[in-house]
Design a protein around this motif. Sequence first.
Motif, PDB file in Angstrom:
ATOM      1  N   GLY A 103      26.954  38.934  -1.795  1.00  0.00           N
ATOM      2  CA  GLY A 103      26.222  40.149  -2.119  1.00  0.00           C
ATOM      3  C   GLY A 103      26.398  41.223  -1.066  1.00  0.00           C
ATOM      4  N   VAL A 159      21.754  48.199  -4.538  1.00  0.00           N
ATOM      5  CA  VAL A 159      21.324  47.487  -5.752  1.00  0.00           C
ATOM      6  C   VAL A 159      22.333  46.420  -6.143  1.00  0.00           C
ATOM      7  CG1 VAL A 159      20.888  47.775  -8.231  1.00  0.00           C
ATOM      8  CG2 VAL A 159      19.879  49.369  -6.600  1.00  0.00           C
ATOM      9  N   LEU A 163      21.438  42.469  -6.276  1.00  0.00           N
ATOM     10  CA  LEU A 163      21.604  41.733  -7.534  1.00  0.00           C
ATOM     11  C   LEU A 163      22.627  40.612  -7.397  1.00  0.00           C
ATOM     12  CD1 LEU A 163      21.423  44.565 -10.216  1.00  0.00           C
ATOM     13  CD2 LEU A 163      19.689  42.851  -9.676  1.00  0.00           C
ATOM     14  N   ILE A 166      21.100  37.740  -5.500  1.00  0.00           N
ATOM     15  CA  ILE A 166      20.160  36.974  -6.329  1.00  0.00           C
ATOM     16  C   ILE A 166      20.927  36.087  -7.305  1.00  0.00           C
ATOM     17  CG2 ILE A 166      18.439  37.182  -8.175  1.00  0.00           C
ATOM     18  CD1 ILE A 166      17.429  39.728  -6.670  1.00  0.00           C
ATOM     19  N   VAL A 167      21.935  36.644  -7.966  1.00  0.00           N
ATOM     20  CA  VAL A 167      22.713  35.858  -8.928  1.00  0.00           C
ATOM     21  C   VAL A 167      23.416  34.693  -8.227  1.00  0.00           C
ATOM     22  CG1 VAL A 167      24.747  35.945 -10.425  1.00  0.00           C
ATOM     23  CG2 VAL A 167      22.998  37.718 -10.601  1.00  0.00           C
TER      24      VAL A 167
END
Length: 172
Positions: A103, A159, A163, A166-167
């Motif tokens: 990320g 963002v 995201l 998190i994924v």
Amino acid sequence: MGLTGAVVSLAVAGWLIWLLPGPHLAAVLGIGPVDGVMTISSCYDATDFEGNQDGTDCSGTYTPRAAGEPRRRITLDKAGTSHKPGSTVEVRLVRGRAHELSGYALGTWVTVTGLILGPFLALSLSFRASARDGTWGHDGDYVLVFIAAELASLVLGFVVGILASIVLAVFG
């Protein structure tokens, strides 16, 4: 003249993106074949040239996928997680550094791409408006477009990075 300026401006932006952040972004996204595997010897909190936190880097030994190439020491840039010593990670190489999906790395390279695109997009829109109106003055409207594009790049990178993290934490 204005339409040509707009096209040339976007072409220069595309070329700069392809040249600078494009290879890194492709490697982080996993586009193309894996270049080899890296055996991790240690991971550590990396810092940039000003001493600010810059993700987690890992050092280790890179073993190329292609036969005949030598093994060598390498750094895994902005690792997805702090890997345990002795673990192996599939990596893609760009300019002497290994990359994997993370990320933090994805957010960084999306931001860099947007920061390069922003000024050229504003310039291109200004050229386009000049061609349409037949004038060169727009009272600073495109300075605001430039500022908005740069801010949008920062937000989008943040963002996307969050995201992706998190994924990866849920499914990775």
